[in-house]
Design a protein around this motif. Structure first.
Motif, short mmCIF file in Angstrom:
data_model
loop_
_atom_site.label_atom_id
_atom_site.label_comp_id
_atom_site.label_asym_id
_atom_site.label_seq_id
_atom_site.Cartn_x
_atom_site.Cartn_y
_atom_site.Cartn_z
N GLU A 256 3.22 6.65 -7.25
CA GLU A 256 1.52 6.77 -7.60
C GLU A 256 1.19 5.86 -8.47
O GLU A 256 1.12 6.64 -9.70
CB GLU A 256 1.92 8.58 -7.86
CG GLU A 256 1.84 9.52 -6.88
CD GLU A 256 2.78 10.78 -6.91
OE1 GLU A 256 3.04 11.24 -7.99
OE2 GLU A 256 1.94 11.77 -6.10
N LEU B 90 2.53 1.32 -3.54
CA LEU B 90 1.51 1.81 -4.57
C LEU B 90 1.12 3.39 -4.44
O LEU B 90 1.13 4.65 -5.51
CB LEU B 90 0.35 1.86 -4.54
CG LEU B 90 -0.33 -0.27 -4.83
CD1 LEU B 90 -1.03 -0.58 -4.80
CD2 LEU B 90 0.71 -0.05 -6.35
N ARG B 91 1.57 4.21 -2.59
CA ARG B 91 1.56 6.02 -2.93
C ARG B 91 2.56 6.20 -3.81
O ARG B 91 2.44 7.37 -3.53
CB ARG B 91 1.11 5.97 -1.35
CG ARG B 91 -0.14 6.08 -0.67
CD ARG B 91 -1.00 6.43 0.15
NE ARG B 91 0.15 5.45 1.87
CZ ARG B 91 -0.52 4.49 1.44
NH1 ARG B 91 -1.24 4.17 2.04
NH2 ARG B 91 0.68 3.68 3.04
N VAL B 92 3.46 5.81 -2.84
CA VAL B 92 4.95 6.14 -3.04
C VAL B 92 4.89 6.21 -5.14
O VAL B 92 5.79 8.00 -5.79
CB VAL B 92 6.29 5.31 -2.89
CG1 VAL B 92 7.79 6.25 -3.61
CG2 VAL B 92 6.52 5.97 -1.72
N ALA C 83 0.48 -1.17 0.14
CA ALA C 83 0.16 -0.15 -0.18
C ALA C 83 1.04 0.79 0.30
O ALA C 83 0.38 1.83 -1.05
CB ALA C 83 -1.22 -0.04 1.44
N ASP C 84 2.41 1.52 0.54
CA ASP C 84 2.56 2.19 0.85
C ASP C 84 3.54 2.65 -0.49
O ASP C 84 3.89 3.25 -0.75
CB ASP C 84 3.87 2.41 1.58
CG ASP C 84 3.85 2.20 3.41
OD1 ASP C 84 2.01 2.52 3.52
OD2 ASP C 84 3.51 1.74 4.16
#
Length: 79
Positions: A60, A56-58, A53-54
């Motif tokens: 973007e 995927l955020r990093v 999940a992290d």
């Protein structure tokens, strides 16, 4: 790490740093062209892993973009 990844770019190689200090290298390896980025879905199985999940955020994932700049930290005698 970046030089080795660039040298092996045509061979679909993924260089994945390990250990407690590895998160920056894990993020940068994909930016430097690694063919694979790994993140555990539920819980870490080794030190330094970044949850999916992290990642995927990093990265973007939902926002297509072109890399405008890449920054790094350079210091004397990093070993």
């Amino acid at each position: 790490m970046a030089a080795l990844q660039a040298e092996l770019r045509e061979q679909s190689v993924a260089i994945i740093p390990m250990g407690p200090g590895s998160p920056p290298g894990r993020v940068l390896s994909a930016i430097f062209g690694a063919s694979l980025a790994y993140g555990p879905v539920e819980r870490d199985t080794a030190a330094g892993q970044i949850p999916i999940a992290d990642l995927l955020r990093v990265y973007e994932i939902g926002r297509p973009r072109r890399v405008e700049a890449l920054f790094g930290i350079v210091g004397e005698n990093p070993a």
